[in-house]
Design a protein around this motif. Structure first.
Motif, short mmCIF file in Angstrom:
data_model
loop_
_atom_site.label_atom_id
_atom_site.label_comp_id
_atom_site.label_asym_id
_atom_site.label_seq_id
_atom_site.Cartn_x
_atom_site.Cartn_y
_atom_site.Cartn_z
N ALA A 37 38.91 43.09 44.45
CA ALA A 37 39.68 43.50 45.63
C ALA A 37 41.14 43.07 45.41
CB ALA A 37 39.11 42.83 46.87
N PRO A 38 42.08 43.66 46.15
CA PRO A 38 43.50 43.31 45.98
C PRO A 38 43.83 41.83 46.18
CG PRO A 38 43.31 45.32 47.24
CD PRO A 38 41.91 44.77 47.08
N ASN A 39 43.01 41.09 46.89
CA ASN A 39 43.29 39.67 47.09
C ASN A 39 42.72 38.78 45.98
OD1 ASN A 39 40.61 39.96 47.78
ND2 ASN A 39 40.72 38.74 49.63
N HIS A 40 42.05 39.36 44.99
CA HIS A 40 41.50 38.59 43.88
C HIS A 40 42.63 38.21 42.91
CE1 HIS A 40 39.20 37.61 40.26
NE2 HIS A 40 38.18 37.42 41.07
N PRO A 41 42.63 36.99 42.35
CA PRO A 41 43.71 36.56 41.46
C PRO A 41 43.91 37.46 40.22
CG PRO A 41 42.31 34.71 42.04
CD PRO A 41 41.66 35.94 42.61
N ASP A 42 42.84 38.09 39.74
CA ASP A 42 42.95 38.93 38.54
C ASP A 42 43.29 40.39 38.84
OD1 ASP A 42 42.32 36.75 36.96
OD2 ASP A 42 40.18 37.23 36.87
N TYR A 43 43.36 40.76 40.11
CA TYR A 43 43.56 42.16 40.48
C TYR A 43 44.80 42.77 39.82
CZ TYR A 43 43.88 46.35 43.41
OH TYR A 43 43.95 47.64 43.84
N TRP A 44 45.94 42.13 39.97
CA TRP A 44 47.19 42.71 39.47
C TRP A 44 47.33 42.55 37.96
CZ3 TRP A 44 48.91 46.04 42.68
CH2 TRP A 44 48.69 45.86 44.04
N LYS A 45 46.55 41.66 37.35
CA LYS A 45 46.57 41.51 35.90
C LYS A 45 45.72 42.58 35.22
CE LYS A 45 46.50 36.52 36.42
NZ LYS A 45 45.70 35.32 36.13
N THR A 46 44.75 43.12 35.93
CA THR A 46 43.80 44.07 35.36
C THR A 46 44.46 45.44 35.22
OG1 THR A 46 41.99 42.87 36.39
CG2 THR A 46 41.52 45.11 35.65
N LYS A 47 44.54 45.91 33.98
CA LYS A 47 45.19 47.20 33.70
C LYS A 47 44.19 48.30 33.34
CE LYS A 47 49.18 45.30 34.23
NZ LYS A 47 49.68 45.26 35.57
N VAL A 48 43.04 47.93 32.80
CA VAL A 48 42.02 48.91 32.42
C VAL A 48 40.86 48.77 33.41
CG1 VAL A 48 40.45 49.69 30.60
CG2 VAL A 48 42.70 48.75 30.01
N TYR A 49 40.64 49.80 34.20
CA TYR A 49 39.62 49.74 35.25
C TYR A 49 39.27 51.15 35.71
CZ TYR A 49 43.61 50.63 38.29
OH TYR A 49 44.72 51.18 38.87
N THR A 50 38.21 51.22 36.48
CA THR A 50 37.84 52.45 37.18
C THR A 50 38.09 52.21 38.65
OG1 THR A 50 36.10 52.89 35.56
CG2 THR A 50 35.97 54.08 37.64
N ALA A 51 38.89 53.06 39.27
CA ALA A 51 39.22 52.90 40.68
C ALA A 51 38.05 53.33 41.55
CB ALA A 51 40.46 53.72 41.02
N LYS A 52 37.76 52.52 42.53
CA LYS A 52 36.72 52.82 43.51
C LYS A 52 37.35 52.74 44.90
CE LYS A 52 33.48 53.12 40.45
NZ LYS A 52 32.84 54.39 40.14
N PRO A 53 36.92 53.61 45.83
CA PRO A 53 37.55 53.65 47.15
C PRO A 53 37.21 52.46 48.05
CG PRO A 53 35.75 55.21 47.05
CD PRO A 53 35.93 54.66 45.66
N SER A 54 36.11 51.77 47.74
CA SER A 54 35.71 50.64 48.58
C SER A 54 34.86 49.68 47.76
CB SER A 54 34.89 51.12 49.79
OG SER A 54 33.66 51.67 49.35
N MET A 55 34.69 48.48 48.28
CA MET A 55 33.84 47.50 47.61
C MET A 55 32.41 48.01 47.56
SD MET A 55 33.67 44.65 45.95
CE MET A 55 35.20 43.78 46.26
N GLU A 56 31.98 48.63 48.64
CA GLU A 56 30.61 49.17 48.68
C GLU A 56 30.39 50.19 47.58
OE1 GLU A 56 27.86 51.80 51.73
OE2 GLU A 56 29.41 50.50 52.58
N ALA A 57 31.35 51.09 47.38
CA ALA A 57 31.23 52.11 46.35
C ALA A 57 31.20 51.47 44.96
CB ALA A 57 32.38 53.10 46.45
N CYS A 58 31.98 50.43 44.78
CA CYS A 58 31.99 49.73 43.49
C CYS A 58 30.64 49.07 43.21
CB CYS A 58 33.12 48.70 43.47
SG CYS A 58 33.36 47.93 41.86
N LEU A 59 30.10 48.41 44.22
CA LEU A 59 28.81 47.75 44.05
C LEU A 59 27.68 48.76 43.82
CD1 LEU A 59 29.18 45.00 46.80
CD2 LEU A 59 29.42 44.72 44.32
N LYS A 60 27.73 49.89 44.53
CA LYS A 60 26.72 50.93 44.35
C LYS A 60 26.78 51.55 42.96
CE LYS A 60 25.81 52.42 49.06
NZ LYS A 60 25.89 53.53 50.03
N SER A 61 27.95 51.50 42.33
CA SER A 61 28.09 52.08 40.99
C SER A 61 27.65 51.11 39.89
CB SER A 61 29.55 52.51 40.75
OG SER A 61 30.38 51.37 40.59
N GLY A 62 27.08 49.98 40.30
CA GLY A 62 26.56 49.03 39.33
C GLY A 62 27.46 47.82 39.11
#
Length: 66
Positions: A37-62
């Motif tokens: 989530a945007p409040n996580h310390p590593d959020y802004w450092k992470t450059k390679v990722y798959t964008a998800k619209p919500s935490m629920e969607a991210c968790l449902k995707s594994g």
């Protein structure tokens, strides 16, 4: 009068920028499956990722909550 106009212009620009800020607050699913989530310390450092619209969607995707 100029200050009032300048302040009005600044407020209008800030109001227009809000949707851009909201667009950046997606959940980032990292290569190792962490959901950041945007409040996580590593959020802004992470450059390679798959964008998800919500935490629920991210968790449902594994993903797992970081």
């Amino acid at each position: 009068m100029r200050r009032i106009l300048a302040l009005s212009a600044l407020i209008a620009l800030c109001a227009g920028a809000q949707p851009l800020l909201a667009a950046e607050s997606v959940i980032k699913k990292t290569l190792d499956g962490r959901c950041l989530a945007p409040n996580h310390p590593d959020y802004w450092k992470t450059k390679v990722y798959t964008a998800k619209p919500s935490m629920e969607a991210c968790l449902k995707s594994g993903g797992k909550k970081a």
